[in-house]
Design a protein around this motif. Structure first.
Motif, PDB file in Angstrom:
ATOM      1  N   ALA A  20      90.987  43.944  14.241  1.00  0.00           N
ATOM      2  CA  ALA A  20      89.808  43.132  14.515  1.00  0.00           C
ATOM      3  C   ALA A  20      90.182  41.939  15.385  1.00  0.00           C
ATOM      4  O   ALA A  20      89.434  41.548  16.289  1.00  0.00           O
ATOM      5  N   VAL A  21      91.345  41.342  15.119  1.00  0.00           N
ATOM      6  CA  VAL A  21      91.826  40.235  15.951  1.00  0.00           C
ATOM      7  C   VAL A  21      92.148  40.744  17.353  1.00  0.00           C
ATOM      8  O   VAL A  21      91.762  40.139  18.357  1.00  0.00           O
ATOM      9  N   ARG A  22      92.874  41.867  17.424  1.00  0.00           N
ATOM     10  CA  ARG A  22      93.224  42.442  18.732  1.00  0.00           C
ATOM     11  C   ARG A  22      91.960  42.768  19.534  1.00  0.00           C
ATOM     12  O   ARG A  22      91.892  42.521  20.746  1.00  0.00           O
ATOM     13  N   GLY A  23      90.954  43.315  18.871  1.00  0.00           N
ATOM     14  CA  GLY A  23      89.719  43.665  19.565  1.00  0.00           C
ATOM     15  C   GLY A  23      89.037  42.459  20.178  1.00  0.00           C
ATOM     16  O   GLY A  23      88.509  42.532  21.295  1.00  0.00           O
ATOM     17  N   ARG A  24      89.050  41.333  19.473  1.00  0.00           N
ATOM     18  CA  ARG A  24      88.437  40.118  20.021  1.00  0.00           C
ATOM     19  C   ARG A  24      89.228  39.588  21.208  1.00  0.00           C
ATOM     20  O   ARG A  24      88.663  39.096  22.176  1.00  0.00           O
ATOM     21  N   ALA A  25      90.560  39.668  21.131  1.00  0.00           N
ATOM     22  CA  ALA A  25      91.392  39.234  22.251  1.00  0.00           C
ATOM     23  C   ALA A  25      91.149  40.111  23.475  1.00  0.00           C
ATOM     24  O   ALA A  25      91.009  39.616  24.595  1.00  0.00           O
ATOM     25  N   HIS A  26      91.091  41.423  23.263  1.00  0.00           N
ATOM     26  CA  HIS A  26      90.859  42.347  24.378  1.00  0.00           C
ATOM     27  C   HIS A  26      89.488  42.104  25.006  1.00  0.00           C
ATOM     28  O   HIS A  26      89.349  42.108  26.237  1.00  0.00           O
ATOM     29  N   ALA A  27      88.470  41.898  24.175  1.00  0.00           N
ATOM     30  CA  ALA A  27      87.120  41.661  24.695  1.00  0.00           C
ATOM     31  C   ALA A  27      87.066  40.372  25.504  1.00  0.00           C
ATOM     32  O   ALA A  27      86.398  40.297  26.537  1.00  0.00           O
ATOM     33  N   ALA A  28      87.793  39.342  25.031  1.00  0.00           N
ATOM     34  CA  ALA A  28      87.805  38.065  25.742  1.00  0.00           C
ATOM     35  C   ALA A  28      88.415  38.219  27.128  1.00  0.00           C
ATOM     36  O   ALA A  28      87.851  37.765  28.134  1.00  0.00           O
ATOM     37  N   LEU A  29      89.570  38.877  27.214  1.00  0.00           N
ATOM     38  CA  LEU A  29      90.233  39.013  28.510  1.00  0.00           C
ATOM     39  C   LEU A  29      89.488  39.975  29.419  1.00  0.00           C
ATOM     40  O   LEU A  29      89.497  39.801  30.641  1.00  0.00           O
ATOM     41  N   ALA A  30      88.827  40.970  28.837  1.00  0.00           N
ATOM     42  CA  ALA A  30      88.004  41.871  29.654  1.00  0.00           C
ATOM     43  C   ALA A  30      86.873  41.100  30.313  1.00  0.00           C
ATOM     44  O   ALA A  30      86.514  41.360  31.472  1.00  0.00           O
ATOM     45  N   ALA A  31      86.310  40.135  29.585  1.00  0.00           N
ATOM     46  CA  ALA A  31      85.228  39.326  30.148  1.00  0.00           C
ATOM     47  C   ALA A  31      85.734  38.396  31.244  1.00  0.00           C
ATOM     48  O   ALA A  31      84.994  38.065  32.175  1.00  0.00           O
ATOM     49  N   LEU A  32      86.979  37.966  31.134  1.00  0.00           N
ATOM     50  CA  LEU A  32      87.550  37.055  32.134  1.00  0.00           C
ATOM     51  C   LEU A  32      88.002  37.787  33.392  1.00  0.00           C
ATOM     52  O   LEU A  32      88.113  37.175  34.458  1.00  0.00           O
ATOM     53  N   GLY A  33      88.292  39.079  33.281  1.00  0.00           N
ATOM     54  CA  GLY A  33      88.841  39.830  34.401  1.00  0.00           C
ATOM     55  C   GLY A  33      87.775  40.361  35.342  1.00  0.00           C
ATOM     56  O   GLY A  33      86.585  40.416  35.007  1.00  0.00           O
ATOM     57  N   PRO A  34      88.195  40.786  36.534  1.00  0.00           N
ATOM     58  CA  PRO A  34      87.249  41.351  37.507  1.00  0.00           C
ATOM     59  C   PRO A  34      86.867  42.768  37.143  1.00  0.00           C
ATOM     60  O   PRO A  34      87.545  43.437  36.359  1.00  0.00           O
ATOM     61  N   ASP A  35      85.778  43.238  37.716  1.00  0.00           N
ATOM     62  CA  ASP A  35      85.333  44.619  37.510  1.00  0.00           C
ATOM     63  C   ASP A  35      86.111  45.525  38.451  1.00  0.00           C
ATOM     64  O   ASP A  35      85.950  45.457  39.669  1.00  0.00           O
ATOM     65  N   VAL A  36      86.979  46.346  37.884  1.00  0.00           N
ATOM     66  CA  VAL A  36      87.790  47.247  38.705  1.00  0.00           C
ATOM     67  C   VAL A  36      87.341  48.691  38.543  1.00  0.00           C
ATOM     68  O   VAL A  36      87.984  49.602  39.058  1.00  0.00           O
ATOM     69  N   GLY A  37      86.239  48.912  37.848  1.00  0.00           N
ATOM     70  CA  GLY A  37      85.677  50.242  37.719  1.00  0.00           C
ATOM     71  C   GLY A  37      86.627  51.217  37.051  1.00  0.00           C
ATOM     72  O   GLY A  37      87.438  50.838  36.192  1.00  0.00           O
ATOM     73  N   PRO A  38      86.561  52.486  37.447  1.00  0.00           N
ATOM     74  CA  PRO A  38      87.372  53.520  36.798  1.00  0.00           C
ATOM     75  C   PRO A  38      88.851  53.453  37.145  1.00  0.00           C
ATOM     76  O   PRO A  38      89.644  54.206  36.596  1.00  0.00           O
ATOM     77  N   ARG A  39      89.220  52.571  38.066  1.00  0.00           N
ATOM     78  CA  ARG A  39      90.627  52.493  38.451  1.00  0.00           C
ATOM     79  C   ARG A  39      91.505  51.938  37.332  1.00  0.00           C
ATOM     80  O   ARG A  39      92.721  52.077  37.364  1.00  0.00           O
ATOM     81  N   LEU A  40      90.888  51.274  36.333  1.00  0.00           N
ATOM     82  CA  LEU A  40      91.657  50.704  35.226  1.00  0.00           C
ATOM     83  C   LEU A  40      90.865  50.944  33.947  1.00  0.00           C
ATOM     84  O   LEU A  40      89.819  50.345  33.730  1.00  0.00           O
ATOM     85  N   THR A  41      91.346  51.830  33.105  1.00  0.00           N
ATOM     86  CA  THR A  41      90.628  52.194  31.887  1.00  0.00           C
ATOM     87  C   THR A  41      90.645  51.039  30.886  1.00  0.00           C
ATOM     88  O   THR A  41      91.498  50.138  30.964  1.00  0.00           O
ATOM     89  N   PRO A  42      89.729  51.039  29.916  1.00  0.00           N
ATOM     90  CA  PRO A  42      89.767  50.010  28.874  1.00  0.00           C
ATOM     91  C   PRO A  42      91.103  49.959  28.151  1.00  0.00           C
ATOM     92  O   PRO A  42      91.577  48.882  27.783  1.00  0.00           O
ATOM     93  N   GLY A  43      91.718  51.141  27.935  1.00  0.00           N
ATOM     94  CA  GLY A  43      93.025  51.154  27.276  1.00  0.00           C
ATOM     95  C   GLY A  43      94.083  50.432  28.084  1.00  0.00           C
ATOM     96  O   GLY A  43      94.915  49.691  27.534  1.00  0.00           O
ATOM     97  N   ARG A  44      94.068  50.625  29.391  1.00  0.00           N
ATOM     98  CA  ARG A  44      95.023  49.932  30.260  1.00  0.00           C
ATOM     99  C   ARG A  44      94.759  48.432  30.281  1.00  0.00           C
ATOM    100  O   ARG A  44      95.684  47.617  30.278  1.00  0.00           O
ATOM    101  N   ARG A  45      93.474  48.051  30.312  1.00  0.00           N
ATOM    102  CA  ARG A  45      93.163  46.617  30.283  1.00  0.00           C
ATOM    103  C   ARG A  45      93.623  46.000  28.972  1.00  0.00           C
ATOM    104  O   ARG A  45      94.108  44.863  28.949  1.00  0.00           O
ATOM    105  N   GLY A  46      93.491  46.748  27.865  1.00  0.00           N
ATOM    106  CA  GLY A  46      93.987  46.241  26.588  1.00  0.00           C
ATOM    107  C   GLY A  46      95.492  46.057  26.603  1.00  0.00           C
ATOM    108  O   GLY A  46      96.018  45.074  26.068  1.00  0.00           O
ATOM    109  N   GLU A  47      96.203  47.003  27.226  1.00  0.00           N
ATOM    110  CA  GLU A  47      97.660  46.882  27.344  1.00  0.00           C
ATOM    111  C   GLU A  47      98.039  45.643  28.151  1.00  0.00           C
ATOM    112  O   GLU A  47      98.946  44.888  27.768  1.00  0.00           O
ATOM    113  N   LEU A  48      97.321  45.409  29.249  1.00  0.00           N
ATOM    114  CA  LEU A  48      97.589  44.225  30.070  1.00  0.00           C
ATOM    115  C   LEU A  48      97.238  42.938  29.319  1.00  0.00           C
ATOM    116  O   LEU A  48      97.925  41.918  29.465  1.00  0.00           O
TER     117      LEU A  48
END
Length: 326
Positions: A38-66
């Motif tokens: 639950a903590v990891r999910g909130r962190a991932h959602a926060a950084l996803a909101a801060l990052g640019p839209d890269v479309g299908p070139r970067l999957t949600p799993g990859r963004r979570g890894e980054l």
């Protein structure tokens, strides 16, 4: 207002705890009484909101890894794998650079014990052999890898056995947010009910110390009300941060009040819940703890329908257990 300030409060609180206090997901989960994911999910959602839209070139799993990489939440081997991704993917590098630029102000404001620096992002066209760059940063990885916590090794079943308080997960995140409200805001407010008024102060001192946690259960078998509270100290001044849910909304002639409690005739009112409980059945509140509070065994929340110097109907209650030395 920075993009971080526009994030939901629970996401913002998790990111701040990671960057300003070098807390791991497991440590935050243990402190807040919730699941690591639950903590990891909130962190991932926060950084996803801060990052640019890269479309299908970067999957949600990859963004979570980054996201885990930027927040220092990977093992040494995990960081090696993420650097390999950054070496090979221009989209990953672009996304990571944008997010890192948004996180940098928080990293610079880290506490003296925090790492205070974000991990490197390879430059485009960096021709240094990955093995050499990885060797060059291995020592730093060992020093900055997220600390392990006994909570991280504990099974989900183990957490569930801790008195059933996994149901407090959502509330516990709000406790972290309330702590930041104490740190980042100040001033006094007065709350009143049935002709009485009390003053509630929000301390402005940084980095409150948690003296104890109180898990609040419903005092009525038919109610699903539940809550959690923390006794905090900022520069020696104690306060109580409390959140609760599944409560009946305030009525025209009723309000919720917080008390230190031994018995009905041995209780001390801390103040009314303000803002009042609305249709969502939730509240979050901060109360000062003036005078002696260590002589009380319980914290209770009552539903008051009239002016009374004694507690009314008890809705939530829980034992006060201070940390050693608190």
């Amino acid at each position: 207002m920075s993009p971080i300030d526009t994030l939901p409060a629970d996401q913002r609180a998790v990111v701040r705890l990671v960057l300003r206090q070098s807390r791991s997901y497991a440590e935050i989960a243990e402190t807040l009484g919730m699941d690591d994911e639950a903590v990891r999910g909130r962190a991932h959602a926060a950084l996803a909101a801060l990052g640019p839209d890269v479309g299908p070139r970067l999957t949600p799993g990859r963004r979570g890894e980054l996201a885990d990489y930027l927040l220092g939440q990977q093992s040494v081997s995990g960081r090696e794998a993420t650097r390999a991704l950054l070496d090979s993917s221009a989209s990953a590098r672009a996304w990571a650079r944008v997010v890192a630029s948004e996180l940098e102000p928080l990293a610079r404001g880290a506490t003296p014990t925090a790492i205070g620096v974000l991990p490197e992002i390879p430059e485009e066209g960096d021709d240094e052999a990955p093995g050499k760059r990885h060797a060059r940063t291995a020592l730093r990885d060992a020093a900055t890898a997220a600390p392990t916590s006994p909570a991280g090794a504990r099974s989900a079943n183990g957490r569930s056995r801790r008195g059933g308080y996994i149901v407090l997960a959502g509330l516990a995140v709000v406790i972290g947010v309330v702590i930041f409200l104490i740190v980042d805001s100040g001033g006094k407010k007065k709350t009143s009910h049935a002709g009485r008024s009390r003053t509630s102060t929000q301390p402005t001192q940084p980095r409150p110390q948690v003296l104890g946690q109180i898990n609040l259960r419903s005092a009525q078998k038919s109610s699903r009300a539940v809550g959690i509270a923390q006794i905090l100290s900022s520069n020696g001044k104690p306060a109580l941060a409390i959140v609760a849910q599944n409560l009946q909304p305030n009525g025209n002639t009723s309000a919720y009040e917080v008390w230190l409690y031994n018995s009905r005739k041995d209780a001390r009112a801390l103040g009314y819940v303000n803002p009042p409980v609305g249709k969502d059945g939730k509240f979050q509140n901060v109360q000062p703890l003036t005078g002696k509070f260590t002589g009380f065994k319980e914290l209770i929340v009552t539903r008051e329908t009239r002016q009374n110097k004694l507690p009314g109907a008890i809705v939530l209650r829980g034992p006060i257990k201070l940390a050693r030395g608190g």
